[in-house]
Scaffold this active site. Structure first.
Site, PDB file in Angstrom:
ATOM      1  CD  GLU A 180      -0.689   2.432  -2.279  1.00 59.12           C
ATOM      2  OE1 GLU A 180       0.355   2.539  -1.621  1.00 59.12           O
ATOM      3  OE2 GLU A 180      -1.274   1.349  -2.445  1.00 59.12           O
ATOM      4  CD  GLU A 383      -0.512  -0.581  -6.318  1.00 60.34           C
ATOM      5  OE1 GLU A 383      -0.259  -1.256  -5.303  1.00 60.34           O
ATOM      6  OE2 GLU A 383      -0.012   0.532  -6.544  1.00 60.34           O
TER       7      GLU A 383
HETATM    8  C1  BG6 Z   1       1.170  -0.565  -2.829  1.00 57.71           C
HETATM    9  C2  BG6 Z   1       2.197   0.232  -3.582  1.00 57.71           C
HETATM   10  O1  BG6 Z   1       1.053  -0.033  -1.578  1.00 57.71           O
HETATM   11  O2  BG6 Z   1       1.403  -1.892  -2.571  1.00 57.71           O
HETATM   12  C3  BG6 Z   1       3.169  -0.588  -4.398  1.00 57.71           C
HETATM   13  O3  BG6 Z   1       1.594   1.198  -4.413  1.00 57.71           O
HETATM   14  C4  BG6 Z   1       3.545  -1.833  -3.611  1.00 57.71           C
HETATM   15  O4  BG6 Z   1       4.270   0.203  -4.729  1.00 57.71           O
HETATM   16  C5  BG6 Z   1       2.279  -2.650  -3.380  1.00 57.71           C
HETATM   17  O5  BG6 Z   1       4.533  -2.595  -4.209  1.00 57.71           O
HETATM   18  C6  BG6 Z   1       2.499  -3.964  -2.704  1.00 57.71           C
HETATM   19  O6  BG6 Z   1       3.222  -3.790  -1.517  1.00 57.71           O
HETATM   20  P1  BG6 Z   1       4.539  -4.604  -1.231  1.00 57.71           P
HETATM   21  O7  BG6 Z   1       5.064  -4.051   0.034  1.00 57.71           O
HETATM   22  O8  BG6 Z   1       4.132  -6.029  -1.138  1.00 57.71           O
HETATM   23  O9  BG6 Z   1       5.442  -4.364  -2.392  1.00 57.71           O
END
Ligand code: BG6
Length: 485
Positions: A180, A383
């Site tokens: 990111e 993701e």
């Molecule tokens: C992304 C990141 O922004 O979102 C991850 O790359 C992160 O590291 C994921 O865990 C989900 O966000 P969160 O805050 O729910 O863990």
């Protein structure tokens, strides 16, 4: 089924995604140094995480044990294999390899850990997809150099890349230089992505961070240079490496059809998303970035030769995280809502998760088309997922139909995008095994197919068990994405 729906290709990379600091634990095991993630306390949806330059007795640091993949990787990889994973996205903890970041020699014990992990993946026929830096720079680099604000960090990073590229050149093909990378265009990214120590206030929330935009964009420029050098070096070490770009894709709709809102949405897409990818995919800053810097009085220190470095280090493929969408409006005082690391405006047509992330599968199809139309590069969604509270039933099961529903609709949207002609090559939903939340440091915000017995205070057996979504995703993969119900 929609007539435009196209099947997922046979070699589609189905899998799951994680990051070392949220998964491994063993924060001081095997010679590992402190990382920026290791000095962050746990927070909640309403209480921000804190950065403590000195570890405080009595405070809870969720990365220290995380979910103990460091000791349980064989069991976890066997579970991924049982689901049928073709690919597993993980990150290497930089401070396991270079404990301080600027050490003259790498830490052999750290390298051996990943030897074992990659061997285990290979045993199960699972392809690793390795993020080189995922919010976990060695903390010493933050303290001694102010992280990415200092150009010397580029050299430390490239040396780290050289070591891991050489060491794992026969076991890893897919690499991502930064997680990111566009988070540095926002105040929130200052410490987590830039390893830049906050002045004064150490609350992680965007509102609580004393912002220095000049410094953030300078740090981002250094990451672009580092990434481009890594891409070039990686291709020299192994011509078969595929080295990619990774972004938190911010899907932003105009709140209304007023031309002001429409233009604002385009500007947001440009500055939050395409600024970074134009540099890394096309090898040069776009005009709208130059204009933004000029208007904001940002003067980047760009060295002679930098534009050539950027041109020589263009990435091979494009990956992104996608969780939700938000709206933008030129009108003041519109209702705000949460989102992946940044806030946006509420969309009256969408429902949101318990953490206020709006759920929008069609936004994924829109984003895939939007990105592919611009770059024509292979894409991966690395993701995606629903952070939710799970309940363990008396018989030990977790009936996470809400998670299945979320993922099903997003997989359908990817199928539609394939039908639109998008070259989508893989899908790794986030937190395929429950892990620590990056934003809040919580455990109860779960994404996994695999439940881990651990709570927000760090208590629990760490035992693993299969949720309903585990069996569902297993069927999805086995059917090549055709059996979604
Ligand atoms: C992304 C990141 O922004 O979102 C991850 O790359 C992160 O590291 C994921 O865990 C989900 O966000 P969160 O805050 O729910 O863990």
């Amino acid at each position: 089924m929609n007539a435009n729906y196209r099947s997922f290709p046979d070699d589609f990379l189905w899998g799951g995604a994680t990051a070392a600091n949220q998964l491994e634990g063993g924060f001081d095991a095997g010679g590992k140094g402190l990382s920026t993630a290791d000095v962050m306390t746990a927070g909640t949806h309403t209480i921000s995480r804190r950065i403590t330059p000195v570890l405080e007795a009595g405070s809870h640091y969720p990365s220290h044990e995380a979910v103990d993949f460091y000791h349980r990787y064989a069991e976890d990889i066997a579970l991924f294999a049982e689901m049928g994973f073709k690919v597993f996205r993980l990150s290497i903890a930089w401070s396991r390899i270079f404990p301080n970041g600027d050490d003259s020699e790498p830490n052999e014990e750290g390298l051996k850990f990943y030897d074992r992990v990659f061997a285990e993946l290979q045993k199960h026929g699972i392809e690793p997809l390795v993020t080189i830096s995922h919010y976990e720079a060695p903390y010493h680099l933050a303290e001694a150099y102010n992280g990415w604000a200092d150009r010397r960090t580029v050299d430390f990073y490239v040396r780290y890349c050289e070591v891991i590229f050489n060491r794992y050149k026969d076991s890893v093909k897919y690499w991502l230089t930064f997680n990111e990378i566009n988070i540095l265009t926002m105040p929130f990214g200052t410490f987590m992505a830039g390893a830049i120590l906050p002045e004064g206030n150490t609350e992680l929330s965007a509102a609580g961070t004393a912002d220095n935009e000049q410094l953030r964009y300078q740090a981002l420029h250094h990451q672009f240079i580092a990434s481009a050098k890594a891409v070039k070096l990686g291709h020299e070490i192994n011509e078969h490496f595929r080295i990619g770009y990774m972004i938190a894709y911010m899907c932003s709709y105009p709140l209304t059809c007023s031309p002001e809102d429409v233009l604002l949405a385009q500007q947001k897409d440009n500055l939050s998303n395409f600024l970074c990818s134009d540099v890394q995919v096309r090898g040069a800053y776009p005009g709208f970035a130059t204009r933004y810097f000029r208007e904001k009085g940002i003067e980047l220190q760009i060295e002679e030769g930098d534009s050539q470095i950027l041109k020589d280090g263009c990435v091979d493929f494009y990956t992104f995280s996608y969780y939700s969408s938000t709206c933008v409006s030129a009108a003041p005082d519109q209702e705000a809502i949460g989102g992946n690391l940044v806030m946006g405006l509420k969309n009256p047509y969408l429902q949101a998760s318990a953490w206020e992330w709006q759920i929008d599968p069609q936004g994924l199809r829109w984003s895939l088309n939007n990105i592919y139309n611009r770059y024509r590069l292979p894409l991966m969604v690395v993701e995606n997922g629903l952070g939710a509270v799970d309940t363990v039933e008396a018989d030990g099961s977790v009936k996470d139909s809400y998670r299945i529903g979320y993922l099903r609709e997003h997989i359908r949207a990817m199928g539609e995008a394939l039908g639109d002609g998008v070259d989508l090559i893989g899908y790794t939903p986030w937190g395929c095994i429950d892990l620590v939340s990056a934003g809040t440091g919580e455990m109860k915000k779960r994404y996994g197919f695999i439940y881990v017995d651990k709570d927000n205070e760090g208590k629990g057996t760490l035992d693993r068990s299969r949720k309903d979504s585990f069996y569902w995703y297993q069927k999805v993969i086995a059917s090549g994405g055709t059996q979604l119900d």
